[in-house]
Design a protein around this motif. Structure first.
Motif, mmCIF file in Angstrom:
data_model
loop_
_atom_site.group_PDB
_atom_site.id
_atom_site.type_symbol
_atom_site.label_atom_id
_atom_site.label_comp_id
_atom_site.label_asym_id
_atom_site.label_seq_id
_atom_site.Cartn_x
_atom_site.Cartn_y
_atom_site.Cartn_z
ATOM 1 N N THR A 131 0.846 -1.201 0.000
ATOM 2 C CA THR A 131 0.000 0.000 0.000
ATOM 3 C C THR A 131 0.881 1.251 0.000
ATOM 4 O O THR A 131 0.635 2.207 -0.746
ATOM 5 N N LEU A 132 1.926 1.254 0.850
ATOM 6 C CA LEU A 132 2.813 2.418 0.918
ATOM 7 C C LEU A 132 3.543 2.615 -0.415
ATOM 8 O O LEU A 132 3.714 3.733 -0.894
ATOM 9 N N PHE A 133 3.963 1.504 -1.013
ATOM 10 C CA PHE A 133 4.685 1.582 -2.276
ATOM 11 C C PHE A 133 3.751 2.071 -3.398
ATOM 12 O O PHE A 133 4.154 2.850 -4.274
ATOM 13 N N LEU A 134 2.481 1.640 -3.345
ATOM 14 C CA LEU A 134 1.500 2.128 -4.335
ATOM 15 C C LEU A 134 1.332 3.637 -4.200
ATOM 16 O O LEU A 134 1.293 4.366 -5.197
ATOM 17 N N GLN A 151 7.963 6.252 -16.371
ATOM 18 C CA GLN A 151 7.579 5.021 -17.064
ATOM 19 C C GLN A 151 7.669 3.812 -16.118
ATOM 20 O O GLN A 151 6.785 2.970 -16.069
ATOM 21 N N ARG A 152 8.760 3.771 -15.345
ATOM 22 C CA ARG A 152 8.952 2.629 -14.423
ATOM 23 C C ARG A 152 7.946 2.661 -13.277
ATOM 24 O O ARG A 152 7.383 1.633 -12.914
ATOM 25 N N PHE A 153 7.740 3.856 -12.720
ATOM 26 C CA PHE A 153 6.775 3.958 -11.614
ATOM 27 C C PHE A 153 5.367 3.625 -12.108
ATOM 28 O O PHE A 153 4.569 3.050 -11.385
ATOM 29 N N VAL A 194 0.522 -2.200 -12.769
ATOM 30 C CA VAL A 194 0.569 -3.644 -13.081
ATOM 31 C C VAL A 194 1.210 -4.455 -11.943
ATOM 32 O O VAL A 194 0.557 -5.304 -11.328
ATOM 33 N N VAL A 195 2.480 -4.168 -11.668
ATOM 34 C CA VAL A 195 3.241 -5.067 -10.777
ATOM 35 C C VAL A 195 2.674 -5.055 -9.352
ATOM 36 O O VAL A 195 2.350 -6.125 -8.799
ATOM 37 N N LEU A 196 2.545 -3.868 -8.760
ATOM 38 C CA LEU A 196 2.093 -3.804 -7.358
ATOM 39 C C LEU A 196 0.653 -4.302 -7.195
ATOM 40 O O LEU A 196 0.373 -5.097 -6.298
ATOM 41 N N PRO A 197 -0.309 -3.856 -8.073
ATOM 42 C CA PRO A 197 -1.674 -4.388 -7.925
ATOM 43 C C PRO A 197 -1.733 -5.910 -8.066
ATOM 44 O O PRO A 197 -2.496 -6.579 -7.373
ATOM 45 N N PHE A 222 -0.626 -7.285 -4.863
ATOM 46 C CA PHE A 222 -1.598 -6.887 -3.843
ATOM 47 C C PHE A 222 -2.821 -7.816 -3.866
ATOM 48 O O PHE A 222 -3.237 -8.343 -2.837
ATOM 49 N N ILE A 223 -3.366 -8.026 -5.069
ATOM 50 C CA ILE A 223 -4.605 -8.812 -5.181
ATOM 51 C C ILE A 223 -4.348 -10.262 -4.747
ATOM 52 O O ILE A 223 -5.139 -10.874 -4.036
ATOM 53 N N PHE A 224 -3.204 -10.755 -5.125
ATOM 54 C CA PHE A 224 -2.823 -12.127 -4.792
ATOM 55 C C PHE A 224 -2.728 -12.294 -3.253
ATOM 56 O O PHE A 224 -3.323 -13.203 -2.660
#
Ligand code: HEM
Length: 368
Positions: free
Chosen positions: A140-143, A193-195, A201-204, A207-209
């Motif tokens: 969450t913090l990283f998002l 672009q990376r953020f 994509v990557v964090l969600p 997260f969902i998993f």
């Protein structure tokens, strides 16, 4: 005729439910939700906060997809956010909702974590609930951090620059990780672009998993009763079924959360500053978002007390060891039988809570 008409929608709904149930077995899913019951006592209020965090996460998903329709990462990032905010109908409201909801989500996750902590809900068999929850907090913090840069106005740019100074001080891996995140020595279009890839994509995905695992654990173990209720004989304890009774209360809480969000988003629209100028020096008083303020302040204080590299290393060590001890709490405080350990952890919780709030406030008074 009129009576039949008034019953028609209900009959249609029941018919549709049966049709789907025969094919997908909806009854089994609802039966599974009905198996769980929620304890009723004077602290039951705290059981809402996991659900409130979930609500804000869902709002983030919906408002985020709407923003995606017009947001353009890279060189056009600022212009696309300016268009969303000033040119598109209700674009400002969607953006304001997304930004306010991210802050409210982080706040609810913290409230949820501390309520779980003080209710001692990390004890056996809920250790994995605690650990998966900590992973969700980190994500969450990283998002929040990765989303903050995306508009690329001056505040976003300089706050990200300053924010990246915190992980850069991690020994050995710090500089390499930050260079990889930034895509170079400076925050630039490559960083956006990376953020962006991380944020949508990557964090969600992770997260969902992990959220699925977290919720499955709650369903499996049910809600823990706090130590104050453990003394009440089992026969005198009260509980209500999760579905539909507690679920209805959860929905009422979601409605309150939606109202708070709507008031904040509509009356205090999220601002967009001037486009970031990477060639100008950082304006005075630049600081990370409130949820990183305590770490920022600790690094500042240690830097003053121990000049040079020693201050940075001690500051980072303080957080790393503190975070690790926090994660290991379930292995230390295992039951109410060990009264001494139970009391120590409760006090530790108060110290951490007051410390986090105190350092955050101090951080705002201590801006250069
Ligand atoms: C976005 C993040 C999170 C979401 C969406 C979430 C969601 C939930 C939900 C819906 C529940 C059941 C209702 C309740 O007891 O509140 C729950 C329970 C729980 N959560 Fe979380 N959670 C999150 C983060 C965390 C964090 C940061 C921790 C702690 C480090 C944590 C630890 C737990 C534990 C141990 C339980 C079981 C509580 C009990 O038995 O009473 N969760 N979570």
């Amino acid at each position: 005729m009129a009576k039949w008409l008034s019953r028609a929608p209900r009959l249609a709904a029941v018919g549709a439910y049966r049709w789907v149930d025969e094919r997908l077995g909806l009854g089994e899913v609802l039966g599974y939700a009905r198996q769980k019951s929620v304890p009723l006592h004077k602290h039951s209020y705290w059981y809402y906060w996991g659900g409130v965090s979930l609500f804000f996460f869902l709002v983030q998903g919906v408002s985020g997809v709407l923003l995606l329709v017009y947001y353009r990462p890279g060189a056009e990032a600022y212009n696309s956010v300016r268009e969303i905010t000033f040119d598109l109908d209700f674009g400002w409201l969607i953006r304001s909702t997304h930004s306010w909801s991210s802050n409210l989500m982080i706040l609810s996750v913290f409230i949820h974590m501390f309520s779980v902590f003080f209710m001692k809900a990390y004890r056996k068999p809920r250790e994995f609930g605690w650990w998966s929850g900590l992973a969700l907090l980190g994500l969450t913090l990283f998002l929040g951090f990765s989303g903050y840069l995306l508009p690329m106005d001056d505040l976003a740019y300089f706050a990200t620059k300053v924010g990246l100074e915190i992980p850069r001080k991690l020994p050995v891996i710090g500089p390499a990780v930050v260079d990889m995140l930034r895509g170079g020595a400076e925050v630039s279009e490559v960083t956006i672009q990376r953020f962006f890839a991380l944020h949508v994509v990557v964090l969600p995905f992770f997260f969902i998993f992990i959220l699925g695992f977290h919720l499955w654990l709650v369903q499996r173990h049910g809600n823990a009763v706090p130590p104050s209720e453990e003394a009440v004989p089992e026969s005198e304890r009260h509980s209500i079924p999760f579905f539909p009774n507690f679920f209805a209360k959860d929905l009422a809480m979601w409605l309150i959360a939606l109202n708070v969000l709507a008031i904040l988003a509509a009356l205090f629209p999220w601002q967009l500053g001037p486009q970031a100028d990477t060639l100008t020096p950082a304006p005075a008083g630049i600081h990370p978002e409130w949820y990183f303020m305590s770490q920022f302040e600790v690094l500042k204080l240690f830097g003053r007390w121990f000049p040079g590299a020693a201050g940075e290393i001690l500051g980072i060590l303080f957080f790393t060891v503190g975070g690790l001890l926090w994660a290991l709490i379930p292995l230390y405080d295992k039951s109410s039988q060990r009264a001494m350990r139970a009391r120590t952890t409760t006090w530790l919780g108060y110290i951490v809570l007051v410390g986090l709030i105190g350092l955050t406030i101090l951080g705002y008074f201590d801006l250069d």
